[in-house]
Design an enzyme around this catalytic site. Structure first.
Site, PDB file in Angstrom:
ATOM      1  N   ASP A 100      13.483   3.933  11.008  1.00  0.00           N
ATOM      2  CA  ASP A 100      15.354   3.226  11.547  1.00  0.00           C
ATOM      3  C   ASP A 100      16.291   2.857  10.858  1.00  0.00           C
ATOM      4  O   ASP A 100      17.309   3.457  10.736  1.00  0.00           O
ATOM      5  CB  ASP A 100      14.910   1.848  12.362  1.00  0.00           C
ATOM      6  CG  ASP A 100      14.398   2.135  13.797  1.00  0.00           C
ATOM      7  OD1 ASP A 100      13.358   2.985  13.866  1.00  0.00           O
ATOM      8  OD2 ASP A 100      13.666   1.066  14.142  1.00  0.00           O
ATOM      9  N   GLY A 148       9.284  -7.718   7.009  1.00  0.00           N
ATOM     10  CA  GLY A 148       8.621  -8.060   5.860  1.00  0.00           C
ATOM     11  C   GLY A 148       8.275  -8.328   4.269  1.00  0.00           C
ATOM     12  O   GLY A 148       9.070  -9.486   4.493  1.00  0.00           O
ATOM     13  N   THR A 203       3.638  -4.767   5.291  1.00  0.00           N
ATOM     14  CA  THR A 203       3.195  -5.128   3.987  1.00  0.00           C
ATOM     15  C   THR A 203       1.688  -5.765   4.765  1.00  0.00           C
ATOM     16  O   THR A 203       0.938  -6.737   4.395  1.00  0.00           O
ATOM     17  CB  THR A 203       4.362  -6.619   4.299  1.00  0.00           C
ATOM     18  OG1 THR A 203       5.597  -6.110   3.891  1.00  0.00           O
ATOM     19  CG2 THR A 203       3.882  -7.654   3.188  1.00  0.00           C
ATOM     20  N   GLY A 246      -3.616  -4.521  -3.790  1.00  0.00           N
ATOM     21  CA  GLY A 246      -2.447  -5.647  -4.563  1.00  0.00           C
ATOM     22  C   GLY A 246      -0.926  -5.460  -4.732  1.00  0.00           C
ATOM     23  O   GLY A 246      -0.902  -4.454  -4.836  1.00  0.00           O
ATOM     24  N   GLU A 300      -5.829  -0.013 -10.253  1.00  0.00           N
ATOM     25  CA  GLU A 300      -5.248   1.939  -9.356  1.00  0.00           C
ATOM     26  C   GLU A 300      -5.933   2.746  -9.847  1.00  0.00           C
ATOM     27  O   GLU A 300      -4.796   3.193 -11.643  1.00  0.00           O
ATOM     28  CB  GLU A 300      -4.825   1.287  -8.376  1.00  0.00           C
ATOM     29  CG  GLU A 300      -4.923   0.290  -6.893  1.00  0.00           C
ATOM     30  CD  GLU A 300      -4.053   0.059  -6.221  1.00  0.00           C
ATOM     31  OE1 GLU A 300      -4.669   0.583  -4.686  1.00  0.00           O
ATOM     32  OE2 GLU A 300      -3.475  -1.230  -6.479  1.00  0.00           O
ATOM     33  N   GLU A 309      10.712  -1.599   0.977  1.00  0.00           N
ATOM     34  CA  GLU A 309      10.227   0.993   0.620  1.00  0.00           C
ATOM     35  C   GLU A 309      11.674   1.919   1.585  1.00  0.00           C
ATOM     36  O   GLU A 309      11.653   2.670   1.046  1.00  0.00           O
ATOM     37  CB  GLU A 309       8.735   0.808   2.182  1.00  0.00           C
ATOM     38  CG  GLU A 309       8.521   2.609   2.245  1.00  0.00           C
ATOM     39  CD  GLU A 309       7.337   2.027   2.734  1.00  0.00           C
ATOM     40  OE1 GLU A 309       6.716   1.293   2.655  1.00  0.00           O
ATOM     41  OE2 GLU A 309       6.799   3.582   3.092  1.00  0.00           O
ATOM     42  N   GLN A 362      -3.394  -3.488   1.239  1.00  0.00           N
ATOM     43  CA  GLN A 362      -4.705  -3.566   0.111  1.00  0.00           C
ATOM     44  C   GLN A 362      -4.557  -4.109  -1.156  1.00  0.00           C
ATOM     45  O   GLN A 362      -5.364  -5.522  -1.219  1.00  0.00           O
ATOM     46  CB  GLN A 362      -5.652  -2.461   1.253  1.00  0.00           C
ATOM     47  CG  GLN A 362      -5.804  -2.957   1.987  1.00  0.00           C
ATOM     48  CD  GLN A 362      -7.096  -1.297   3.078  1.00  0.00           C
ATOM     49  OE1 GLN A 362      -7.510  -0.824   2.057  1.00  0.00           O
ATOM     50  NE2 GLN A 362      -7.223  -1.350   3.812  1.00  0.00           N
ATOM     51  N   ARG A 408      -1.741   9.400  -7.405  1.00  0.00           N
ATOM     52  CA  ARG A 408      -2.256   9.177  -6.194  1.00  0.00           C
ATOM     53  C   ARG A 408      -1.683  11.016  -5.761  1.00  0.00           C
ATOM     54  O   ARG A 408      -2.600  11.346  -5.425  1.00  0.00           O
ATOM     55  CB  ARG A 408      -1.288   8.223  -5.693  1.00  0.00           C
ATOM     56  CG  ARG A 408      -1.756   8.363  -3.898  1.00  0.00           C
ATOM     57  CD  ARG A 408      -1.332   6.914  -3.558  1.00  0.00           C
ATOM     58  NE  ARG A 408      -2.169   6.017  -3.883  1.00  0.00           N
ATOM     59  CZ  ARG A 408      -1.438   4.592  -3.493  1.00  0.00           C
ATOM     60  NH1 ARG A 408      -0.599   4.284  -2.431  1.00  0.00           N
ATOM     61  NH2 ARG A 408      -2.176   3.694  -4.188  1.00  0.00           N
TER      62      ARG A 408
HETATM   63  P1  FAD Z   1       8.230  -3.845   6.177  1.00  0.00           P
HETATM   64  O1  FAD Z   1       6.812  -4.358   5.976  1.00  0.00           O
HETATM   65  O2  FAD Z   1       7.225  -2.458   7.139  1.00  0.00           O
HETATM   66  O3  FAD Z   1       8.716  -4.083   7.399  1.00  0.00           O
HETATM   67  C1  FAD Z   1       9.456  -4.114   7.705  1.00  0.00           C
HETATM   68  C2  FAD Z   1      10.064  -4.980   9.337  1.00  0.00           C
HETATM   69  O4  FAD Z   1      11.104  -3.816   9.287  1.00  0.00           O
HETATM   70  C3  FAD Z   1       9.262  -5.161  10.062  1.00  0.00           C
HETATM   71  O5  FAD Z   1       9.606  -6.655  10.100  1.00  0.00           O
HETATM   72  C4  FAD Z   1       9.703  -3.626  11.763  1.00  0.00           C
HETATM   73  O6  FAD Z   1       9.555  -4.704  12.336  1.00  0.00           O
HETATM   74  C5  FAD Z   1      11.385  -3.928  10.758  1.00  0.00           C
HETATM   75  N1  FAD Z   1      11.786  -3.200  11.860  1.00  0.00           N
HETATM   76  C6  FAD Z   1      12.125  -2.123  11.170  1.00  0.00           C
HETATM   77  N2  FAD Z   1      12.746  -1.262  12.135  1.00  0.00           N
HETATM   78  C7  FAD Z   1      13.545  -2.491  12.490  1.00  0.00           C
HETATM   79  C8  FAD Z   1      14.670  -2.216  13.446  1.00  0.00           C
HETATM   80  N3  FAD Z   1      15.247  -1.241  13.509  1.00  0.00           N
HETATM   81  N4  FAD Z   1      15.482  -3.363  13.903  1.00  0.00           N
HETATM   82  C9  FAD Z   1      14.867  -4.332  13.566  1.00  0.00           C
HETATM   83  N5  FAD Z   1      13.860  -4.935  13.072  1.00  0.00           N
HETATM   84  C10 FAD Z   1      12.728  -3.440  12.224  1.00  0.00           C
HETATM   85  N6  FAD Z   1       2.188  -1.288  -1.591  1.00  0.00           N
HETATM   86  C11 FAD Z   1       1.145  -2.266  -2.733  1.00  0.00           C
HETATM   87  O7  FAD Z   1       2.181  -2.926  -3.327  1.00  0.00           O
HETATM   88  N7  FAD Z   1       0.540  -2.735  -2.306  1.00  0.00           N
HETATM   89  C12 FAD Z   1      -0.452  -1.643  -1.720  1.00  0.00           C
HETATM   90  O8  FAD Z   1      -1.886  -3.141  -1.990  1.00  0.00           O
HETATM   91  C13 FAD Z   1      -0.016  -1.791  -0.584  1.00  0.00           C
HETATM   92  N8  FAD Z   1      -1.285  -1.445   0.366  1.00  0.00           N
HETATM   93  C14 FAD Z   1      -0.798  -1.427   1.821  1.00  0.00           C
HETATM   94  C15 FAD Z   1      -1.717  -0.540   2.173  1.00  0.00           C
HETATM   95  C16 FAD Z   1      -1.500   0.184   3.484  1.00  0.00           C
HETATM   96  C17 FAD Z   1      -1.810   0.672   4.483  1.00  0.00           C
HETATM   97  C18 FAD Z   1       0.617   0.462   4.124  1.00  0.00           C
HETATM   98  C19 FAD Z   1       0.543   1.051   5.255  1.00  0.00           C
HETATM   99  C20 FAD Z   1       1.176  -0.140   2.943  1.00  0.00           C
HETATM  100  C21 FAD Z   1       0.308  -0.358   1.589  1.00  0.00           C
HETATM  101  N9  FAD Z   1       1.581  -0.043   0.166  1.00  0.00           N
HETATM  102  C22 FAD Z   1       0.924  -1.342  -0.579  1.00  0.00           C
HETATM  103  C23 FAD Z   1       3.123  -0.391   1.070  1.00  0.00           C
HETATM  104  C24 FAD Z   1       3.712  -1.811   0.953  1.00  0.00           C
HETATM  105  O9  FAD Z   1       2.590  -2.646   1.621  1.00  0.00           O
HETATM  106  C25 FAD Z   1       5.299  -1.254   2.359  1.00  0.00           C
HETATM  107  O10 FAD Z   1       5.793  -0.049   1.048  1.00  0.00           O
HETATM  108  C26 FAD Z   1       5.438  -3.190   1.967  1.00  0.00           C
HETATM  109  O11 FAD Z   1       5.487  -3.881   2.339  1.00  0.00           O
HETATM  110  C27 FAD Z   1       6.865  -2.551   2.935  1.00  0.00           C
HETATM  111  O12 FAD Z   1       7.678  -3.388   3.060  1.00  0.00           O
HETATM  112  P2  FAD Z   1       9.050  -4.061   3.625  1.00  0.00           P
HETATM  113  O13 FAD Z   1       9.305  -5.350   3.714  1.00  0.00           O
HETATM  114  O14 FAD Z   1      10.203  -2.614   2.963  1.00  0.00           O
HETATM  115  O15 FAD Z   1       8.853  -3.115   5.308  1.00  0.00           O
HETATM  116  C1  SIN Z   2      -4.256   0.896  -1.779  1.00  0.00           C
HETATM  117  O1  SIN Z   2      -4.818  -0.777  -1.967  1.00  0.00           O
HETATM  118  O2  SIN Z   2      -5.249   1.550  -2.077  1.00  0.00           O
HETATM  119  C2  SIN Z   2      -2.535   1.421  -1.422  1.00  0.00           C
HETATM  120  C3  SIN Z   2      -1.923   0.417  -2.548  1.00  0.00           C
HETATM  121  C4  SIN Z   2      -0.782   0.883  -2.835  1.00  0.00           C
HETATM  122  O3  SIN Z   2      -0.021   1.680  -1.573  1.00  0.00           O
HETATM  123  O4  SIN Z   2       0.200   0.854  -3.724  1.00  0.00           O
END
Ligand code: FAD
Ligand code: SIN
Length: 524
Positions: free
Chosen positions: A211, A21, A51, A57, A122, A363, A55, A280
Site C-alpha cells: 500500500d 509495526g 515485525t 533478530g 546469519e 520496509e 525471528q 541470502r
Molecule cells: P510492518 O511491521 O509490516 O508493519 C506494517 C504496518 O502497516 C502494519 O501495521 C499494517 O497494518 C500497516 N499498514 C499497511 N498498509 C496500510 C494502510 N494502507 N493503512 C493503514 N495501515 C497500513 N528483519 C530483521 O531485521 N530481522 C529478522 O529476524 C527478521 N525476520 C523476519 C521474519 C519474517 C517471517 C518476516 C516476514 C520478516 C522478517 N524480517 C526480519 C523483516 C522485518 O520483520 C520487516 O521488514 C519489518 O518488521 C517491517 O517493519 P515495518 O514497520 O516497516 O512494517
Molecule cells: C531470519 O531469521 O532468517 C530472517 C532474518 C531477516 O529477514 O533479516
C-alpha cells in the site's frame, strides 16, 4: 471541502503515521515525545505486522570482536554495489542507541551463559552480532514492547490516499469502521511494510500488500530498487501450501544446520566461500538452480545436530510440528519464498521523501541501506533507527498550515490479486528473463480493469490493496526489464553477469497521467 468523495468524519493532527509495526510505532513515539499530536493508523490489528513474525533478530555491532566498519563492510558486500555507503554507516552507528531505547521500553533480549546479551550469526555476517529474544521470537517481543508503550493507534483504519497541496502534504483519506474520513495534517509517515503478497508464497502477513508504495507514488514520490525482491532461502515447504508460509530462520544455519538437496548433496558447495551462510541472494539462487536441475519443489535443512533445538527455536519447532515434522529427528523440507522488498520509496536517512511533508520508514522505504540485497537482520535495525529519525524530522512541518480543501479524484487500475500473484510468481521470482518479464507486463495489461472512476479514496480496503499490488507489480516489472544484468536479488538468466553501467539505482515515478516512467533520484 470540494471533493469527489464525501468524508463522513474529519480529524486533525501534526503527524499521521500509517503503520503499526516497528518503524511506525518507533516514529510515533519519537514524535509524541517531542510534543506533536500524532495519529497512528493500522489497517490490521496490533500484531498484523511483519515485525511480529521476525525471528533471527536485530543486527547490531557487538561490543567485542566487532566494529562499525565490519558491519558496514558486510552490509555493503551483500548489497552488491548499490548501497549508499554514507546511509549504511549512519544507520549502523545508530544501532546500539536504538536497542537501548527498546530495552528501556521493556523489551527483553536473550542472554548467554555469561549473562551478556547472546548473539547469533546469519548469512553474510562475518561475526556473531545478531541479538534475539525468546529464542526465535524477536519480532514478537519488539512488537509487544512497542504495543505496550501507551501509543494510541487507530486499528482497522486504512489509509487510501495522501492529499497534497501547494505546500506539500496536507492530509490523508482514511477508511475506518466509521466510514471514509479525512485527517488534516502537514506531515504523513508511510510505515506500511512490504509487498510479499505480490507472490503466491511469502513469509509476509496478509496485509503486506505494498500500500505504501502506491500511496507514495500517487502522491508524487519516487521509488527505486523495487526489482530487488529478497527471497528467503529456507521457508517451510508443505505440498500445495500457499499464502503466508512459516519461516525457518537463517539463525538455524547460524547455529549449525546444513542444506541438502533431495539427493543428499549440498546445493551451495562451490558457490560461495561462506557456503550455506553466504548472503541470502546467493543461497536462494543456489537452491532455486538445484531444485530446477533435480525437478524438485524443495531441498532440506538438516538441523539434527543442534542441541536443544526446541528451546533455542520454539516458534520454528511449533511450525514444523504443526506440519508433522520433528526437526530434532527429521530433515526439514524448505524452499525459497518472497520475504523482503529491498527497494521502496526513496528517502534520506531521516525518512524524508522528495514530497514536502511526506516521510517513509521501515520496509516501505529505500534509504540506500540494502542496495541490491539486504543483509540479514538489518531491517529491524533500519525500522528502529530511521523510524526514530523520521518522527523527529516531522517536527519541521509543525508550523506548516494544513487543510484538505479538495480530494482529487484520480482513477486507479486494478487486477485480480490471484492473477497478479500468479504472473509475478511465474515471471519475477528468484530467476527471471526478459521475455518472461515483458510477457508478465503484457498479461497485466490484459487483465487490469479500466481506471476505476471512483478513484483512490473511495475504494474498499481490499480494492486499495489490489490497486497497490497492481501498480507495484507494474513498476517492479519495468525496473526488472530495464536492468539487463544480474545483481544481488535480481538474477536474469538472459543476462547472467553484472554490468558496470548498472551500478546505479533505477528510480521510477508516475507521470501526469499516472503512468510509471523512469526518473531521477530526488534530493529530499
Ligand atoms: P510492518 O511491521 O509490516 O508493519 C506494517 C504496518 O502497516 C502494519 O501495521 C499494517 O497494518 C500497516 N499498514 C499497511 N498498509 C496500510 C494502510 N494502507 N493503512 C493503514 N495501515 C497500513 N528483519 C530483521 O531485521 N530481522 C529478522 O529476524 C527478521 N525476520 C523476519 C521474519 C519474517 C517471517 C518476516 C516476514 C520478516 C522478517 N524480517 C526480519 C523483516 C522485518 O520483520 C520487516 O521488514 C519489518 O518488521 C517491517 O517493519 P515495518 O514497520 O516497516 O512494517
Ligand atoms: C531470519 O531469521 O532468517 C530472517 C532474518 C531477516 O529477514 O533479516
Amino acid at each position: 471541502m470540494s471533493t469527489g468523495v464525501s468524508p463522513g468524519w474529519e480529524a486533525a493532527a501534526d503527524l499521521v503515521v500509517i503503520g503499526g509495526g516497528v518503524a511506525g510505532l518507533t516514529a510515533s513515539r519519537a514524535a509524541s515525545l517531542r510534543g506533536l499530536r500524532v495519529l497512528t493508523l493500522s489497517k490490521g490489528g496490533p500484531t498484523d505486522t511483519s515485525t511480529q513474525y521476525a525471528q533471527g533478530g536485530i543486527a547490531v555491532v557487538a561490543p567485542h570482536g566487532d566494529s562499525v566498519d565490519s558491519h558496514v563492510h558486510d552490509t555493503v558486500a551483500a548489497g552488491a554495489g548499490l548501497c549508499a555507503v554514507d546511509a549504511v554507516r549512519s544507520i549502523v552507528e545508530g544501532g546500539q542507541a536504538a536497542v537501548d531505547a527498546l530495552t528501556d521500553l521493556g523489551a527483553v533480549f536473550d542472554l548467554g551463559r555469561d549473562g551478556r546479551i547472546s548473539r547469533t550469526r546469519e548469512g553474510g555476517h562475518s561475526t556473531r552480532r545478531i541479538i534475539h529474544a525468546g529464542g526465535d521470537a524477536t519480532g514478537a517481543e519488539i512488537q509487544r514492547a512497542l504495543n505496550q508503550a501507551g501509543l494510541p493507534v487507530l486499528f482497522g483504519a486504512a489509509a487510501e490516499q495522501i492529499i497534497t497541496g501547494p505546500k506539500g502534504v496536507c492530509g490523508v483519506v482514511v477508511l475506518s469502521d466509521q466510514g471514509i474520513g479525512v485527517i488534516h495534517a502537514p506531515a504523513v509517515l508511510l510505515a506500511t511494510g512490504g509487498l510479499g503478497q505480490l507472490y503466491a508464497l511469502s513469509t509476509n502477513p496478509p496485509g503486506a500488500t505494498a500500500d505504501g508504495i502506491a500511496l507514495g507514488l500517487w502522491a508524487g514520490a519516487t521509488v527505486a530498487d523495487l526489482e530487488f525482491v529478497q527471497f528467503h532461502p529456507t521457508v517451510l515447504y508443505t505440498p500445495g501450501g500457499v499464502g503466508r508460509r512459516p519461516l525457518i530462520s537463517e539463525a538455524v544455519r547460524g547455529e549449525g544446520a546444513i542444506l541438502l538437496d533431495t539427493e543428499g548433496n549440498s546445493p551451495t558447495e562451490g558457490v560461495h566461500s561462506r557456503g550455506d551462510l553466504a548472503p541470502r541472494d546467493v543461497v536462494s539462487r543456489a537452491i532455486a538452480v538445484r531444485m530446477r536441475a533435480l525437478g524438485t519443489e524443495h531441498v532440506y535443512l538438516d538441523a539434527r545436530s543442534i542441541d536443544g533445538f526446541a528451546q533455542r527455536f520454539p516458534t520454528i519447532t511449533a511450525s514444523c510440528l504443526a506440519a508433522g515434522i520433528d526437526p530434532g529427528t527429521e530433515l526439514i523440507p524448505v524452499a525459497p519464498a518472497a520475504h523482503y522488498q529491498c527497494g521502496g520509496i526513496v528517502t534520506d536517512i531521516h525518512g524524508r521523501t522528495g514530497v514536502p511533508g511526506l516521510y517513509a520508514a521501515g520496509e516501505v522505504a529505500r534509504t540506500g541501506l540494502h542496495g541490491a540485497n539486504r543483509l540479514a537482520s538489518n531491517s529491524l535495525l533500519e525500522g528502529l533507527v530511521v523510524g526514530e529519525r523520521a518522527g523527529v524530522a516531522a517536527v519541521e512541518r509543525c508550523d506548516t498550515p494544513a487543510e484538505v480543501t479538495e480530494i482529487p479524484v484520480r482513477g486507479v487500475e486494478r487486477a485480480d490479486r490471484t492473477v497478479v500473484q500468479r504472473v509475478m510468481t511465474a515471471h519475477a521470482s528468484v530467476v527471471r528473463d526478459g521475455a518472461g518479464l515483458a510477457g508478465a507486463l503484457k498479461q497485466l495489461d490484459d487483465v487490469v480493469s479500466p481506471h476505476d472512476p471512483r478513484g483512490a479514496g473511495a475504494l474498499s480496503v481490499t480494492e486499495t490493496a489490489d490497486a497497490a499490488l497492481t501498480l507495484t507489480a507494474r513498476v517492479l516489472l519495468l525496473a526488472a526489464l530495464a536492468r539487463t544484468e544480474s545483481r544481488g536479488c535480481h538474477t536474469r538468466s538472459d543476462h547472467p553477469d553484472s554490468r558496470p553501467e548498472f551500478r546505479r539505482s533505477i528510480p521510477v515515478r508516475l507521470n501526469g497521467d499516472g503512468v510509471p516512467e523512469y526518473a531521477q533520484l530526488p534530493t529530499p
